[in-house]
Design an enzyme around this catalytic site. Structure first.
Site, PDB file in Angstrom:
ATOM      1  N   ASP A  38       0.769  -1.250   0.000  1.00  0.00           N
ATOM      2  CA  ASP A  38       0.000   0.000   0.000  1.00  0.00           C
ATOM      3  C   ASP A  38       0.804   1.306   0.000  1.00  0.00           C
ATOM      4  OD1 ASP A  38      -1.456  -2.154   0.858  1.00  0.00           O
ATOM      5  OD2 ASP A  38      -2.038  -1.280   2.754  1.00  0.00           O
ATOM      6  N   GLN A  54       4.235   0.586   2.277  1.00  0.00           N
ATOM      7  CA  GLN A  54       4.498  -0.649   3.002  1.00  0.00           C
ATOM      8  C   GLN A  54       5.686  -1.325   2.323  1.00  0.00           C
ATOM      9  OE1 GLN A  54       2.154  -2.180   5.813  1.00  0.00           O
ATOM     10  NE2 GLN A  54       2.802  -0.061   5.857  1.00  0.00           N
ATOM     11  N   ARG A 166      -7.185  -0.760  11.677  1.00  0.00           N
ATOM     12  CA  ARG A 166      -5.952  -0.330  10.990  1.00  0.00           C
ATOM     13  C   ARG A 166      -6.170   0.710   9.886  1.00  0.00           C
ATOM     14  NH1 ARG A 166      -6.754  -5.719   9.837  1.00  0.00           N
ATOM     15  NH2 ARG A 166      -7.266  -6.268   7.686  1.00  0.00           N
TER      16      ARG A 166
HETATM   17  C1  FRU Z   1      -3.745  -3.749   2.802  1.00  0.00           C
HETATM   18  C2  FRU Z   1      -3.094  -4.137   4.115  1.00  0.00           C
HETATM   19  C3  FRU Z   1      -3.432  -3.134   5.195  1.00  0.00           C
HETATM   20  C4  FRU Z   1      -2.294  -3.284   6.147  1.00  0.00           C
HETATM   21  C5  FRU Z   1      -1.145  -3.561   5.223  1.00  0.00           C
HETATM   22  C6  FRU Z   1      -0.096  -4.477   5.762  1.00  0.00           C
HETATM   23  O1  FRU Z   1      -3.068  -4.143   1.675  1.00  0.00           O
HETATM   24  O2  FRU Z   1      -3.504  -5.437   4.464  1.00  0.00           O
HETATM   25  O3  FRU Z   1      -4.699  -3.303   5.784  1.00  0.00           O
HETATM   26  O4  FRU Z   1      -2.109  -2.145   6.911  1.00  0.00           O
HETATM   27  O5  FRU Z   1      -1.680  -4.117   4.047  1.00  0.00           O
HETATM   28  O6  FRU Z   1       1.026  -4.521   4.946  1.00  0.00           O
END
Ligand code: FRU
Length: 493
Positions: A38, A54, A166
């Site tokens: 993300d 991420q 989250r």
């Molecule tokens: C979405 C997700 C989010 C989380 C992240 C973890 O793609 O699952 O909800 O914060 O990726 O990497």
């Protein structure tokens, strides 16, 4: 002082990213090295636009989540900055999950992210606890607050889950700060919770902004909420989505809820729901408000289901879409690539009123880094062609096919022969709003992707491809007679 874990990530990036430059896409963001998912913290800061993501630098698979970091002035050219966060505290030891950023009135840069902590239960199973944490910095280095977590289970309304809590998206409105955060409600399906704060550090729960009620997937991840052209728009990325006819992605989907914000209840009154992107590779979009008032969206151009399928030789996995300008037209979300892409256009090659029946190539219409618009209409009055196709990234072995069928008003993108090392989901059909056999297809090609914008942004569809760069031919075909106009620019980024 940065932690050992963050220092290690930064040294690793410095050592390896330079070697990956020859195989990077030209204008789509990747992590440089390793895995990304993300987009996070996509927001203006001190006259530039920052983007975090991420990130697990050490492998092309998801791992303990760090935040990688780039910035830009024009959404096309990106400068890489050192990794911003590592999972180096007890409350985020199992990952710094998704979140967002805001510039504070005193000029500091605040990041809010989800800290994940796994705890083994009495029955031997592991459960993760998710809280919202803050780090503040100067655009390069960030310090996590001593008082973290900033929002934990004690702030949650009754029935809300401390495990699925989250992806905070924060924004500033005058002298207040707001955040929308994904949660799972009593019925096991997604909710979006609204929080507010006067200083972006101390937060309190306001309301249930929207709830899934087991419609449009289950857990709603990565919310974003903003005003656009007189409407209120909520973007969510639902897990466990089932398709409705040809609408919506099955699996990990993406949904846009458009409506009006009820100020009294602090709740979104829905008026229209649509998919954001109809391609195979699109998730977790995040937006920012640019200095000139444009709402710009970027998303992870990948899909969880297919993310283990990549080229062995690639040192990175995952890329972002081209940033897109959003509008509301006739109550629907419209998206087009940022206008800054036009500054990268080279020589224009165009054709008008070309008759297409059997397969046809046009001199000068080829390439792998391009921006091409094809306008299609019937070649004979009163008689529709049965289908029209564009083949791109083509050679004897490879092709990606875009097919339009006017009778059913559907588009199909087929990337079966687009360089994937093993077979995954490669075909997607979706409905379009074209009439009378007329359709406009804008195709943006970069090294590992095709993004398609239909009818001036009425629909978008994003696809990863791994076709070798040399497969650069383009051809057109129709069953029946179609007339086309083509405008093509090579992109020189
Ligand atoms: C979405 C997700 C989010 C989380 C992240 C973890 O793609 O699952 O909800 O914060 O990726 O990497």
């Amino acid at each position: 002082m940065i932690s050992k874990m963050l220092k290690r990530a930064r040294e690793f990036e410095k050592k390896y990213i330079p070697y990956t430059l020859p195989v990077q896409p030209k204008f789509h963001v990747t992590g440089g090295i390793g895995w990304i998912n993300d987009p996070n913290g996509f927001a203006p800061y001190k006259g530039e636009y920052h983007l975090f993501f991420q990130y697990y630098p050490y492998d092309v698979r998801w791992g303990p989540m760090h935040w990688g970091h780039v910035k830009t002035r024009d959404f096309i050219h990106w400068e890489r900055l050192p990794a911003a966060l590592a999972p180096d505290e007890d409350y985020d030891k199992d990952g710094c999950f998704s979140g967002s950023a805001v510039e504070l009135p005193d000029g500091r840069h605040l990041l809010m992210y989800t800290g994940v902590r796994n705890v083994r239960q009495r029955n031997g199973r592991i459960k993760d606890f998710q809280t919202q944490c803050i780090a503040i910095g100067d655009g390069t280095d960030y310090r996590k607050l001593e008082s973290n977590p900033a929002i934990d289970a004690s702030s949650l309304p009754e029935g809300a889950s401390p495990h699925d809590f989250r992806d905070p998206k924060i924004w500033r409105d005058g002298d207040r700060f707001y955040a929308v955060i994904g949660n799972r409600g009593k019925d096991g399906s997604g909710t979006i919770l609204l929080f507010e704060s006067s200083d972006a550090i101390h937060w309190s729960y306001v309301s249930l902004l929207s709830a899934c009620h087991n419609q449009y997937g289950r857990m709603w991840e990565c919310p974003d909420y903003f005003e656009l052209d007189g409407k209120n728009v909520l973007l969510v990325s639902p897990q466990e989505m089932t398709a409705i006819g040809l609408e919506f992605h099955p699996g990990n989907g993406n949904v846009c809820l458009i409506g009006t914000h009820d100020k009294k209840r602090q709740h979104l009154m829905r008026e229209h729901v649509q998919a954001i992107d109809y391609g195979l590779d699109f998730y977790a979009p995040q937006t920012l408000l640019a200095g000139d008032g444009r709402r710009i969206m970027i998303a992870w151009m990948q899909n969880w289901e297919t993310s283990s399928c990549t080229l062995q030789s690639l040192p990175f996995m995952g890329q972002m879409t081209v940033p897109r300008e959003l509008q509301i037209r006739d109550g629907r979300l419209i998206q087009n690539p940022v206008r800054e892409l036009e500054a990268c256009r080279g020589v224009q090659i165009d054709y008008h009123n070309v008759q297409i029946s059997s397969e046809t190539t046009l001199s000068g219409i080829s390439g792998r880094y391009l921006d091409m618009t094809v306008k299609v209409r019937p070649g004979r009055e009163g008689s529709l062609y049965r289908w029209f196709k564009v083949y791109v990234a083509r050679d004897g072995e490879h092709r990606t096919t875009i097919r339009y069928k006017p009778e059913t008003s559907t588009l199909r993108v087929d990337r079966t022969h687009s360089g994937f090392p093993h077979d995954i989901v490669n075909v997607r059909d979706f409905p379009v709003r074209s009439q009378n056999g007329e359709i406009t297809l804008r195709i943006i090609l970069d090294r590992y992707s095709i993004e398609l914008f239909v009818n001036d942004g009425e629909q978008a569809a994003s696809f990863v491809i791994y076709t070798p760069e040399e497969a650069a031919a383009i051809s057109f075909a129709a069953d029946g007679l179609a007339l086309i106009d083509v405008v093509k620019y090579d992109l020189d980024v």
